[in-house]
Design an enzyme around this catalytic site. Sequence first.
Site, PDB file in Angstrom:
ATOM      1  N   GLY A  34      -6.544  11.848   1.279  1.00 43.89           N
ATOM      2  CA  GLY A  34      -6.616  10.667   2.125  1.00 43.89           C
ATOM      3  C   GLY A  34      -7.849   9.843   1.829  1.00 43.89           C
ATOM      4  CB  SER A  35      -8.832   6.466   2.972  1.00 40.14           C
ATOM      5  OG  SER A  35      -8.784   6.702   4.371  1.00 40.14           O
ATOM      6  N   GLY A  90      -9.714  15.041   6.076  1.00 39.55           N
ATOM      7  CA  GLY A  90      -9.649  14.029   7.116  1.00 39.55           C
ATOM      8  C   GLY A  90      -8.597  14.376   8.154  1.00 39.55           C
ATOM      9  CB  ALA A  91      -7.891  14.395  11.288  1.00 36.07           C
ATOM     10  CG  ASP A  92      -3.165  11.007   9.831  1.00 35.22           C
ATOM     11  OD1 ASP A  92      -3.622  10.094   9.120  1.00 35.22           O
ATOM     12  OD2 ASP A  92      -2.476  11.935   9.392  1.00 35.22           O
ATOM     13  CE  LYS A 102      -5.320  17.620   7.392  1.00 34.67           C
ATOM     14  NZ  LYS A 102      -5.757  16.323   6.790  1.00 34.67           N
ATOM     15  N   GLY A 105      -0.888  11.006   4.844  1.00 32.80           N
ATOM     16  CA  GLY A 105      -0.897  10.843   3.394  1.00 32.80           C
ATOM     17  C   GLY A 105       0.165  11.650   2.683  1.00 32.80           C
ATOM     18  CD  GLU A 111      -3.672  16.938   4.077  1.00 34.70           C
ATOM     19  OE1 GLU A 111      -4.313  15.963   3.642  1.00 34.70           O
ATOM     20  OE2 GLU A 111      -2.926  16.864   5.077  1.00 34.70           O
ATOM     21  CE  LYS A 129      -7.899   7.825  10.921  1.00 31.87           C
ATOM     22  NZ  LYS A 129      -8.783   6.729  10.520  1.00 31.87           N
TER      23      LYS A 129
END
EC number: 5.3.1.6
Length: 262
Positions: A34-35, A90-92, A102, A105, A111, A129
Site C-alpha cells: 500500500g501507499s 498499513g491499514a484502511d 485491511k 490494496g 498480509e 484512518k
Amino acid sequence: MSSELSPIDKAKFLAAKRATDFVEDGMRVGLGTGSTAAWMVRLLGERVRDEGLKISGVPTSARTAQLAQEVGIKVITLDEAKWLDLTIDGADEVDGDLNLIKGGGGALLQEKIVATASDRMIVIADAAKEVEALGAFPLPIEVIPFGWQTSQALVEEMLISMDVLGRDTTLRMNGDAPYVTDEGNHILDLHLNRIGNARELALVMNQIPGVVENGLFIDICDTLVIGHGSGRVETRDINDGTIEDMRLDFVEDDNLFRDISD
C-alpha cells in the site's frame, strides 16, 4: 519533492519513518503493501544503503517485492524465513483496540499470513484512518473464482444475522475484468457502513465455502504509529499500554521522493 506532498502523504511518510526505527540489524521483516507501506520500504532501503543495515524482507505482494528489490533490500520468502521478528504494514481503518480493516490494496491474504507469522506487528497510518467503529471502509474478502457468485450469495445471507448497518456486496473489478489477487483469487467488497461485532463477523465469515480470508485483523496489531501532517507522530503499544508523542523533521531527499512504482 516533499514540497509537493499533501498533508496526508506527509503524515504517511512520518509514520513510516518512525516505524523504521524499530528495525534492527539482522531482523527478518515483513514488508506490507500500500501507499504508506511503500514509504516504509523506501526508508528501509535508505538505511540499507546509507547505514549498511542488514535485513531480510518478506514482501506481502508482488509489487512490494519489486519495490524492495529496487531499493536494495534482500527479499526472501516466508518459507525461507520461517518466522519474522517484525511486520510493518498499513491499514484502511483502525479502531481504539487496534483492530483493523485491511485489503484495500488487494493483498489481505498474504498480509494476514505474514503478520501472524511475526513476533510483532506495527501498523503505520495517517490520522484519517482512525475510527470509533470499523466498517465505513468496505470490508474486503478474498474468494476463489469457482462459484464466486454462490459465495457472494452465502455471504449476503449470513450478513442478515450480523450486527452491521449495510449488506451490499460488490465484486472488485480491474477495468472490465474481475480483479485478480497474487494468489489468483477474486475480492468481494462488503459495504457494511458499521460493524458492531468485528470478532464475531471475522469468525463466521471464514466458515463460508469459497471464502479464503477476510480483511478483519483482530488481535494482530501490537503497535500503532499515527502520523500527522504537522510533524507530530503518536506511537501506541497495546501490550505495554504506552502512548508516545514526538515530532519528526521532514527532510527532503531527491532519491527518496523519486518516482518508484509501488
